[in-house]
Write an enzyme that holds these catalytic residues in place. Structure first.
Site, PDB file in Angstrom:
ATOM      1  N   PHE A   1      -4.033   3.252  14.727  1.00  0.00           N
ATOM      2  CA  PHE A   1      -4.295   4.263  13.701  1.00  0.00           C
ATOM      3  C   PHE A   1      -5.382   3.726  12.781  1.00  0.00           C
ATOM      4  CE2 PHE A   1      -1.353   7.911  13.053  1.00  0.00           C
ATOM      5  CZ  PHE A   1      -0.697   7.819  14.266  1.00  0.00           C
TER       6      PHE A   1
ATOM      7  N   ASN B   1       0.843  -1.197   0.000  1.00  0.00           N
ATOM      8  CA  ASN B   1       0.000   0.000   0.000  1.00  0.00           C
ATOM      9  C   ASN B   1       0.878   1.246   0.000  1.00  0.00           C
ATOM     10  OD1 ASN B   1       0.587   0.803   2.827  1.00  0.00           O
ATOM     11  ND2 ASN B   1      -0.359  -1.180   3.246  1.00  0.00           N
TER      12      ASN B   1
ATOM     13  N   ASP C   1      -4.059  -6.506   5.041  1.00  0.00           N
ATOM     14  CA  ASP C   1      -5.065  -7.380   5.657  1.00  0.00           C
ATOM     15  C   ASP C   1      -5.044  -8.760   5.013  1.00  0.00           C
ATOM     16  OD1 ASP C   1      -5.993  -5.388   7.343  1.00  0.00           O
ATOM     17  OD2 ASP C   1      -7.330  -4.580   5.800  1.00  0.00           O
TER      18      ASP C   1
ATOM     19  N   LYS D   1       8.659 -16.474 -11.629  1.00  0.00           N
ATOM     20  CA  LYS D   1       7.862 -15.338 -12.095  1.00  0.00           C
ATOM     21  C   LYS D   1       6.657 -15.840 -12.906  1.00  0.00           C
ATOM     22  CE  LYS D   1       8.098 -11.355 -15.050  1.00  0.00           C
ATOM     23  NZ  LYS D   1       8.744 -10.790 -16.209  1.00  0.00           N
TER      24      LYS D   1
ATOM     25  N   LYS E   1     -13.423   0.644  15.901  1.00  0.00           N
ATOM     26  CA  LYS E   1     -12.105  -0.001  16.000  1.00  0.00           C
ATOM     27  C   LYS E   1     -11.545   0.134  17.419  1.00  0.00           C
ATOM     28  CE  LYS E   1      -7.777  -0.192  13.340  1.00  0.00           C
ATOM     29  NZ  LYS E   1      -7.060   0.286  12.166  1.00  0.00           N
TER      30      LYS E   1
ATOM     31  N   LYS F   1     -10.942  -3.456  19.234  1.00  0.00           N
ATOM     32  CA  LYS F   1      -9.549  -3.890  19.401  1.00  0.00           C
ATOM     33  C   LYS F   1      -9.006  -3.591  20.796  1.00  0.00           C
ATOM     34  CE  LYS F   1      -9.084  -4.250  14.620  1.00  0.00           C
ATOM     35  NZ  LYS F   1      -8.295  -4.353  13.433  1.00  0.00           N
TER      36      LYS F   1
END
Ligand SMILES: Cc1cc2nc3c(=O)[nH]c(=O)nc-3n(C[C@H](O)[C@H](O)[C@H](O)COP(=O)(O)O)c2cc1C
Length: 399
Positions: free
Chosen positions: A322, A209, A278, A288, A336, A340
């Site tokens: 975060f 990301n 995730d 490859k 969250k 959590k």
């Protein structure tokens, strides 16, 4: 408080340079180990001999006057210092430092140091209020320099207004405060994760990301500056390790999980600012993948939810997560926080300009388990990091 602190006092070319002699004396009387840099401008107003006699050390004036062949003077000074103070600071040095110019010993050393920098400007009132000077000062503040505001009053140029160098006593008081703040986290352990993770698909392709790691690195830097023992678990990013921070490099979500877990037990503050994948490919191809006709399907499986695990295993740790959201930011953040078992959550609305992943700025909303909500306005990630660490210190109840 200043005993044995290594301070570089940089003096630039203004009338107030004479006050820097008294400042050197006060710093040394308080037990600081002071090294003085005089710019070419400063040498027009004061002589090295006074500073040498008071600091009991050579005074530095010239980038190319390399006395010791075993070291490079400006790098040695930059690394040696616990703190830099520029007093008085001319409009010129503020402009050079803000714009990355390194054309003399002081400007070069300032760019090379990772120590906190305190700047005490002194100049004519119109110079001080000039848009260019204000812009340069704001840029430096954004990057984390600390300013010791000039006083208002009679100026040597005959004007009355803002521009008088803060008195040596005031400057010493600010430096003392900064070192006592440093103590706030001196017996605390802080664990921070930063950056993205990378999940390999085949030897040349991976799934990742946009996280740059800047926020987590700034948090690590801010906590270390406040004296904490900081461990930084970093995904693959191109960032320098902040001074005094222990860095553990990882690539995958699983490696990050293992690194966080094995360092978790005796921490006081744990901040999970990494953007962990995730999902990871069920299978990593050894060769490859070749182009084929038609579509390609890659099957993904869930990675371990690191924050959830840390929440479940939490004892004394103050645990911060975060959240990067694009819609219903507050709702998902709150969810969250509870799910959590976090003590606080820092929420970025990454759909907004200047917020989130790659940039140098951020704007966040902090929510705590105790029900506090605080918005930190758009600022550099360094400034936001300092504000966050101070808020967590308050919440943990560090004196
Ligand atoms: C008498 C005199 C007083 C000065 N006072 C100041 C001052 O208080 N603040 C300032 O920014 N510049 C002042 N200057 C201008 C600086 O000396 C000049 O910008 C110089 O290039 C600064 O160099 P430095 O920043 O490398 O020391 C003064 C110049 C003269 C001749």
């Amino acid at each position: 408080m200043l005993t044995n602190k290594k301070i570089v006092l940089a003096v630039t070319g203004g009338i107030a340079a004479y006050k820097a002699i008294a400042l050197t004396s006060k710093l040394t009387q308080q037990g600081a180990d002071v090294r003085v840099i005089l710019t070419g401008g400063a040498l027009q107003f004061v002589t090295p001999l006074s500073f040498q006699a008071i600091s009991r050390h050579d005074v530095y004036t010239d980038t190319f006057d390399e006395k010791n062949p075993r070291e490079i003077q400006h790098i040695q000074l930059a690394d040696w210092a616990d703190l830099f103070v520029v007093a008085p600071a001319t409009a010129n040095i503020i402009g050079k430092y803000a714009n990355g110019i390194a054309d003399d010993l002081l400007s070069t050393t300032l760019l090379a140091t990772e120590a906190p920098v305190f700047i005490a400007p002194a100049m004519n009132v119109h110079m001080y209020h000039h848009e260019a000077v204000q812009t340069n000062m704001n840029a430096l503040k954004e990057r984390g320099s600390h300013f010791i505001e000039p006083n208002e009053g009679y100026l040597a140029c005959g004007y009355v207004g803002k521009g008088r160098l803060a008195e040596p006593e005031e400057i010493v008081a600010v430096l003392n405060d900064s070192f006592s703040l440093t103590k706030q986290l001196s017996d605390k352990k802080v664990l921070i994760s930063a950056g993205p993770t990378r999940e390999q698909i085949d030897p040349v392709r991976f799934f990742t990301n946009h996280s740059s790691g800047k926020m987590g690195f700034s948090l690590a830097e801010a906590a270390a500056e406040l004296g904490a023992e900081v461990t930084l678990v970093a995904g693959p990013v191109q960032l320098a390790t902040p001074r005094g921070v222990k860095r553990i490099d990882v690539i995958t979500a699983e490696q990050m999980y293992q690194a966080m877990l094995s360092n978790y037990d005796n921490q006081d503050l744990v901040i999970m600012s990494a953007a962990v994948a995730d999902y990871r490919p069920v299978k990593t191809f050894e060769q490859k993948l070749k182009k084929q006709a038609g579509t390609l399907q890659i099957e993904f499986e869930r990675t371990t939810d690191i924050l959830l695990e840390l929440g479940q295993q939490k004892k004394q740790q103050y645990l911060v997560g975060f959240a990067a959201e694009t819609t219903d930011v507050e709702y998902y953040g709150k969810e969250k926080l509870t799910k959590k078992q976090l003590d606080a959550i820092v929420i970025n609305d990454v759909s907004q300009e200047g917020v989130g992943f790659q940039g140098d700025t951020n704007e966040v909303l902090v929510m705590t388990k105790a029900g506090k909500e605080k918005k930190l306005a758009l600022a550099s990630k360094k400034v936001i990091a300092e504000q966050l660490i101070r808020q967590f210190i308050d919440d943990i109840g560090v004196e």
